[in-house]
Write a protein that holds these residues in place. Structure first.
Motif, PDB file in Angstrom:
ATOM      1  N   CYS A 104      47.250  43.279  41.040  1.00  0.00           N
ATOM      2  CA  CYS A 104      46.351  43.130  42.183  1.00  0.00           C
ATOM      3  C   CYS A 104      44.935  43.467  41.708  1.00  0.00           C
ATOM      4  N   PHE A 105      44.033  42.515  41.875  1.00  0.00           N
ATOM      5  CA  PHE A 105      42.661  42.647  41.392  1.00  0.00           C
ATOM      6  C   PHE A 105      41.708  42.971  42.539  1.00  0.00           C
ATOM      7  N   SER A 162      29.266  30.854  34.425  1.00  0.00           N
ATOM      8  CA  SER A 162      29.019  32.200  33.933  1.00  0.00           C
ATOM      9  C   SER A 162      30.211  33.108  34.199  1.00  0.00           C
ATOM     10  N   ARG A 163      30.371  34.069  33.333  1.00  0.00           N
ATOM     11  CA  ARG A 163      31.372  35.115  33.542  1.00  0.00           C
ATOM     12  C   ARG A 163      30.850  36.151  34.540  1.00  0.00           C
ATOM     13  N   GLU A 164      29.534  36.216  34.700  1.00  0.00           N
ATOM     14  CA  GLU A 164      28.917  37.186  35.603  1.00  0.00           C
ATOM     15  C   GLU A 164      29.177  36.795  37.057  1.00  0.00           C
ATOM     16  N   ARG A 189      33.417  41.475  35.750  1.00  0.00           N
ATOM     17  CA  ARG A 189      33.526  42.856  36.211  1.00  0.00           C
ATOM     18  C   ARG A 189      34.784  43.129  37.050  1.00  0.00           C
ATOM     19  N   VAL A 190      35.707  42.169  37.097  1.00  0.00           N
ATOM     20  CA  VAL A 190      36.914  42.351  37.903  1.00  0.00           C
ATOM     21  C   VAL A 190      37.737  43.516  37.344  1.00  0.00           C
ATOM     22  N   ALA A 197      41.082  43.312  31.970  1.00  0.00           N
ATOM     23  CA  ALA A 197      41.354  42.827  33.326  1.00  0.00           C
ATOM     24  C   ALA A 197      40.790  41.422  33.518  1.00  0.00           C
ATOM     25  N   GLU A 198      39.621  41.152  32.967  1.00  0.00           N
ATOM     26  CA  GLU A 198      39.036  39.819  33.097  1.00  0.00           C
ATOM     27  C   GLU A 198      39.942  38.749  32.490  1.00  0.00           C
TER      28      GLU A 198
END
Length: 131
Positions: A81-82, A120-122, A64-65, A36-37
């Motif tokens: 849709c996220f 960051s990805r976070e 975390r999406v 998903a990311e």
């Protein structure tokens, strides 16, 4: 639609919520798994791609999406849709196939751009509190 393009249309689509993976099954036995990311940060929407070459918007904090919904868009694409509210951009079959086949290159490019930006990805604490 040509027969070559027909081969890029998945015969089955599945979202594995626990693994956060969109699975695309093809009639030739190919299985492509897209996180998903990755789908979110490479959304084909103008919000992400911008309005022309060099206007792309780096997506950060999307580790975390998750996907909330998958909707058909005619016979050529799906709309994802996220949970971060993003739901624009149509993922054409050809684009999904390209993402899946070249997933490692897309990941490397994304991680390089994140590092170069000092991002960051976070998700940020502000984003987490808003959830």
């Amino acid at each position: 639609m040509s027969s070559e393009k027909n081969t890029l249309v998945p015969s089955k689509i599945n979202y594995r919520k626990t693994a956060n993976l969109l699975e695309l099954y093809y009639s030739d036995g190919t299985l492509l798994e897209l996180e998903a990311e990755l789908l979110r940060v490479y959304s084909p929407s103008a919000d992400v791609r911008g309005h022309g070459e060099g206007n792309e918007v780096l997506q950060t904090g999307k580790k975390r999406v998750t996907l909330l919904d998958i909707k058909p868009a005619g016979s050529y694409a799906i709309k994802l849709c996220f949970d971060d509210g993003h739901d624009t951009g149509l993922y054409a079959w050809e684009y999904l196939y390209e993402l899946g086949i070249h997933k490692e290159a897309f990941w490397k490019d994304y991680l390089r751009r994140i590092e170069e930006a000092g991002a960051s990805r976070e998700p940020s604490l502000i984003s987490i509190k808003q959830l």
